[in-house]
Write an enzyme that holds these catalytic residues in place. Sequence first.
Site, PDB file in Angstrom:
ATOM      1  N   GLU A  64     -63.487  -9.136  23.723  1.00  0.00           N
ATOM      2  CA  GLU A  64     -63.319  -8.191  24.845  1.00  0.00           C
ATOM      3  C   GLU A  64     -62.638  -6.898  24.383  1.00  0.00           C
ATOM      4  OE1 GLU A  64     -65.111  -9.067  27.069  1.00  0.00           O
ATOM      5  OE2 GLU A  64     -64.806 -11.115  27.773  1.00  0.00           O
ATOM      6  N   GLU A 135     -66.279 -13.178  34.339  1.00  0.00           N
ATOM      7  CA  GLU A 135     -67.459 -12.830  33.544  1.00  0.00           C
ATOM      8  C   GLU A 135     -68.635 -12.458  34.447  1.00  0.00           C
ATOM      9  OE1 GLU A 135     -67.675 -12.418  30.338  1.00  0.00           O
ATOM     10  OE2 GLU A 135     -65.607 -13.008  29.990  1.00  0.00           O
ATOM     11  N   GLU A 165     -71.555 -10.809  28.580  1.00  0.00           N
ATOM     12  CA  GLU A 165     -70.854 -11.432  29.722  1.00  0.00           C
ATOM     13  C   GLU A 165     -71.559 -12.725  30.110  1.00  0.00           C
ATOM     14  OE1 GLU A 165     -68.261 -10.112  29.820  1.00  0.00           O
ATOM     15  OE2 GLU A 165     -68.319  -7.943  29.959  1.00  0.00           O
ATOM     16  N   HIS A 168     -70.555 -15.324  27.579  1.00  0.00           N
ATOM     17  CA  HIS A 168     -69.171 -15.771  27.813  1.00  0.00           C
ATOM     18  C   HIS A 168     -69.109 -16.713  29.010  1.00  0.00           C
ATOM     19  CE1 HIS A 168     -67.478 -11.920  25.710  1.00  0.00           C
ATOM     20  NE2 HIS A 168     -68.055 -12.758  24.888  1.00  0.00           N
TER      21      HIS A 168
HETATM   22 FE   LIG Z   1     -66.744 -11.069  28.622  1.00  0.00          FE
END
Ligand SMILES: [Fe+2]
Length: 189
Positions: A64, A135, A165, A168
């Site tokens: 991140e 996320e 994202e 994740h």
């Molecule tokens: Fe992320």
Amino acid sequence: MWIYEKKLQYPVKVSKCDPMMAKFLIEQYGGADGELAAALRYLNQRYTIPDKIIGLLTDIGTEEFAHLEMIATMVYKLTKDATAEEMKEAGLGAHYADHDKALFYHNAAGAPFTATYIQAKGDPITDLYEDIAAEEKARATYQWLINMSDDPDIIDSLSFLREREIVHSQRFREAVEILKEDQGRKKVF
Ligand SMILES: [Fe+2]
């Protein structure tokens, strides 16, 4: 500790000066679902999460920060050639008055970053659900930003970030399943 590599995770190109887009993009710099919030949230949660999940939070939290660099580079490139008048017209007059072209951790509406954007409940499943939600919110924000851009280079970088994202979110969902399985195993009657 961290080892720094002097390059961006994914190349950031900008086709034109566009301070209006920079104003919107700053949401992912200092906004509630932005990259700073994500990095701080995950790295902080590591201390009370079960050992087997710590590496995941470190990996994603570190990435991140790499995304934060990409957003900062985009905002910088979108505004570096803008005049004071153009900053004003783009709704960045208040930002310019305080910071000139310097970046600052605030959201698209100008509200400064606050630690209240992130949570640390200490309950592993609760914290991981927060991470999944974060996320998904970041993914949605990237989509709204892509919808507002007509710059193929910006859209390319934002599409990469949106994709990350999704990855994740999937990895956090897997972590929830691992912990649920462990909890289930403990209940032997
Ligand atoms: Fe992320």
